[in-house]
Structures are given as C-alpha cells and as structure tokens.
Design an enzyme around this catalytic site. Structure first.
Site, PDB file in Angstrom:
ATOM      1  N   SER A 137      23.292  -4.288 -90.390  1.00  0.00           N
ATOM      2  CA  SER A 137      21.975  -5.811 -89.882  1.00  0.00           C
ATOM      3  C   SER A 137      22.762  -6.156 -89.452  1.00  0.00           C
ATOM      4  O   SER A 137      22.853  -7.369 -89.935  1.00  0.00           O
ATOM      5  CB  SER A 137      20.577  -5.495 -90.348  1.00  0.00           C
ATOM      6  OG  SER A 137      20.192  -6.246 -89.510  1.00  0.00           O
TER       7      SER A 137
ATOM      8  N   HIS B 105      23.850  -2.196 -86.176  1.00  0.00           N
ATOM      9  CA  HIS B 105      22.281  -2.288 -86.220  1.00  0.00           C
ATOM     10  C   HIS B 105      21.561  -3.432 -85.900  1.00  0.00           C
ATOM     11  O   HIS B 105      22.388  -4.509 -86.503  1.00  0.00           O
ATOM     12  CB  HIS B 105      21.007  -1.970 -87.735  1.00  0.00           C
ATOM     13  CG  HIS B 105      20.082  -2.600 -87.475  1.00  0.00           C
ATOM     14  ND1 HIS B 105      19.076  -0.879 -87.268  1.00  0.00           N
ATOM     15  CD2 HIS B 105      19.004  -2.728 -87.147  1.00  0.00           C
ATOM     16  CE1 HIS B 105      17.927  -0.978 -87.237  1.00  0.00           C
ATOM     17  NE2 HIS B 105      17.357  -1.921 -87.465  1.00  0.00           N
TER      18      HIS B 105
ATOM     19  N   ASP C 249      18.548  -6.190 -84.346  1.00  0.00           N
ATOM     20  CA  ASP C 249      16.832  -6.403 -84.431  1.00  0.00           C
ATOM     21  C   ASP C 249      16.449  -7.294 -82.739  1.00  0.00           C
ATOM     22  O   ASP C 249      17.666  -8.434 -83.142  1.00  0.00           O
ATOM     23  CB  ASP C 249      16.758  -6.604 -85.500  1.00  0.00           C
ATOM     24  CG  ASP C 249      16.770  -6.546 -86.531  1.00  0.00           C
ATOM     25  OD1 ASP C 249      16.254  -4.522 -86.172  1.00  0.00           O
ATOM     26  OD2 ASP C 249      17.290  -6.427 -87.975  1.00  0.00           O
TER      27      ASP C 249
ATOM     28  N   MET D 287      14.198  -9.526 -81.301  1.00  0.00           N
ATOM     29  CA  MET D 287      12.584  -9.950 -81.582  1.00  0.00           C
ATOM     30  C   MET D 287      12.140 -10.992 -80.702  1.00  0.00           C
ATOM     31  O   MET D 287      12.843 -11.793 -80.441  1.00  0.00           O
ATOM     32  CB  MET D 287      12.834 -10.862 -82.881  1.00  0.00           C
ATOM     33  CG  MET D 287      13.222 -10.118 -84.058  1.00  0.00           C
ATOM     34  SD  MET D 287      13.528 -10.918 -86.050  1.00  0.00           S
ATOM     35  CE  MET D 287      14.343  -9.460 -86.919  1.00  0.00           C
TER      36      MET D 287
ATOM     37  N   HIS E 180      17.228  -2.048 -81.970  1.00  0.00           N
ATOM     38  CA  HIS E 180      16.273  -1.918 -82.858  1.00  0.00           C
ATOM     39  C   HIS E 180      15.401  -2.835 -81.712  1.00  0.00           C
ATOM     40  O   HIS E 180      15.072  -4.336 -82.175  1.00  0.00           O
ATOM     41  CB  HIS E 180      15.963  -2.365 -83.929  1.00  0.00           C
ATOM     42  CG  HIS E 180      14.431  -2.396 -84.685  1.00  0.00           C
ATOM     43  ND1 HIS E 180      14.434  -2.012 -86.249  1.00  0.00           N
ATOM     44  CD2 HIS E 180      13.113  -1.940 -84.375  1.00  0.00           C
ATOM     45  CE1 HIS E 180      12.793  -2.510 -86.454  1.00  0.00           C
ATOM     46  NE2 HIS E 180      12.629  -2.368 -85.876  1.00  0.00           N
TER      47      HIS E 180
ATOM     48  N   MET F  30      11.981  -4.909 -81.605  1.00  0.00           N
ATOM     49  CA  MET F  30      10.792  -5.226 -82.176  1.00  0.00           C
ATOM     50  C   MET F  30       9.546  -6.549 -81.218  1.00  0.00           C
ATOM     51  O   MET F  30       9.889  -7.482 -81.261  1.00  0.00           O
ATOM     52  CB  MET F  30      11.135  -6.632 -83.267  1.00  0.00           C
ATOM     53  CG  MET F  30      11.642  -5.822 -85.008  1.00  0.00           C
ATOM     54  SD  MET F  30      12.185  -6.546 -86.425  1.00  0.00           S
ATOM     55  CE  MET F  30      13.135  -5.419 -87.243  1.00  0.00           C
TER      56      MET F  30
ATOM     57  N   MET G  70      10.321   0.920 -91.449  1.00  0.00           N
ATOM     58  CA  MET G  70      10.367  -0.635 -92.070  1.00  0.00           C
ATOM     59  C   MET G  70       9.680  -0.350 -93.403  1.00  0.00           C
ATOM     60  O   MET G  70       8.760  -0.117 -93.962  1.00  0.00           O
ATOM     61  CB  MET G  70       9.563  -1.746 -91.379  1.00  0.00           C
ATOM     62  CG  MET G  70      10.146  -1.748 -89.912  1.00  0.00           C
ATOM     63  SD  MET G  70      11.801  -2.058 -89.821  1.00  0.00           S
ATOM     64  CE  MET G  70      11.883  -3.984 -90.279  1.00  0.00           C
TER      65      MET G  70
ATOM     66  N   ASP H 288      14.805   0.258 -93.274  1.00  0.00           N
ATOM     67  CA  ASP H 288      15.396  -0.553 -93.071  1.00  0.00           C
ATOM     68  C   ASP H 288      15.033  -1.798 -93.739  1.00  0.00           C
ATOM     69  O   ASP H 288      13.348  -1.383 -93.320  1.00  0.00           O
ATOM     70  CB  ASP H 288      15.236  -1.276 -91.387  1.00  0.00           C
ATOM     71  CG  ASP H 288      15.821  -2.924 -91.113  1.00  0.00           C
ATOM     72  OD1 ASP H 288      16.160  -3.291 -92.198  1.00  0.00           O
ATOM     73  OD2 ASP H 288      15.550  -3.102 -89.994  1.00  0.00           O
TER      74      ASP H 288
END
Length: 220
Positions: free
Chosen positions: A10, A35, A37, A39, A68, A70, A139, A177
């Site tokens: 990540s 990975h 993220d 946000m 991913h 979010m 999650m 994750d």
C-alpha cells in the site's frame, strides 16, 4: 487456501520524501500489484493524493495498479483511473447508489472491477453483485488512515465471503486491507484470502523485498 497468494503493498505507507526509491524497491520485489488509496476527505476523514501524483506513480511503477477509491461518486473518475493504466479499480459499496451500473462502467472502460466493504458492512449485501465483480476488498480497519489495528471479525467475513463466492459461482478474488502483517496475514490466508494489502508491514520494514517475500510465502 489460495495457491497463488498476491501481495499488493500500500503506497499510503511509503516515504513520500523518497517516493521514487520506494516504488523502485517494490518494482524489484516479488510484489504482484501496487495498491493505491485515493481519499477525498468526504467519504473518509483524510485526503491522500490526486491524479498529478498518481500519474508520476504510474510512470514509475512496473507493477499493475490496484486502485482503491475511498471517495463519493467514484464513477466520475473512471476515465482518469483508466488513463493511469490501472488493472483493478475498487469502489466502495457504501459510496455507490447504483453499484451494478458502476461495475459495468469500470469493465466497459477495460479495467477489472472490485467492490470494497467497510468493517461494519455485512458480506451478505454482495449477494446480487458478487458474480459480476473481479474482486471484493474487505477493509480490516476503518478506512482513512494507515497503521491501524486489525479487526479480528474480518476473519469470519472472509470465510463467509468465500462461501458466498462458491455459492454464486463467482470468480471474485478476496482482498484484505488494514493491519496486515505476518501474523494477521497467516490467519487471513488460512481463512481463504487471495490478495493481501500491506502498508506499514512492508514500507517500514528494514528489508522491504524480504518482508514481501515472507508475506508471499504465507501460503506455502
């Protein structure tokens, strides 16, 4: 237990003062994916990186991107995520009113489609969509921040999801994750996980490639 356990480090836990160096270490490792993220400070109480940084990351990474989102209304960014050369685009069940449509839009764009569940969202809500997705991300911490403690109930959710996937003849992978390390990773692999996302366990390790190798070996 999976035969081909995938490891997806990540990026959220990387050293942003030396992002290039950390990505190059991942490139040279046995990691399967990278990975990422994204946000927005709305869906989760934090903001990560925008597309200018992600373009830089995509150019440096030799690993397929596991993105991913979010964020609220993730469908607005399907084109931008695709332009990064993304393999897997993950959206939250909780963020998509018309989840089936979003999954189809992701696939129509030429990416694999993943659906993510927050810790308090039950696996049973995926009954009508699990056959249409390529992956489900569970999650194991509340999303928004790295370095949180693993929620043990995730193991039960993995087992339940594994049963649902079998019952619906789905080919979806199971990814987890949050708080993944060698100890929790071993328990997750035993429960039936296909993909482990590891942040601090990898990027804070003295030997990143060595830690990725150890995680990769958990299903041996």
């Amino acid at each position: 237990m999976t035969n081909d356990l995938k490891i997806s480090p990540s990026l959220l836990s990387a050293d942003f003062g030396n992002l290039k160096g950390d990505i190059e270490k991942v490139n040279r490792s046995e990691a399967d994916w990278l990975h990422i993220d994204i946000m927005d400070g709305v869906f989760v109480p934090n903001i990560s990186f925008g597309f200018p940084v992600l373009k830089y990351v995509a150019e440096l990474s030799e690993k397929p991107l596991d993105v991913h989102l979010m964020i609220v209304q993730p469908e607005k960014f399907i084109r931008e995520v695709k332009e990064l050369g993304t393999l897997m685009m993950n959206v939250h069940y909780e963020a998509c009113t018309h989840l089936h449509r979003v999954v189809q839009q992701i696939k129509d764009a030429g990416m694999q489609a993943g659906v993510t569940l927050n810790p308090a969202t039950p696996v049973s809500l995926l009954t009508d969509i699990v056959a249409d997705v390529d992956m489900v991300l569970l999650m194991s911490v509340n999303p928004g921040f790295g370095g949180q403690k693993f929620i043990p109930n995730t193991l039960d959710k993995v087992r339940e999801l594994r049963e649902l996937i079998a019952r619906k003849n789905s080919k979806a992978l199971i990814e987890v994750d949050g708080g993944v390390n060698l100890e929790t990773g071993a328990a997750l692999v035993e429960a039936g996980v296909d993909v482990l996302v590891a942040g601090n366990a990898v990027f804070k390790a003295p030997d990143m490639a060595g830690m990725i190798h150890q995680l990769k070996s958990l299903n041996k």
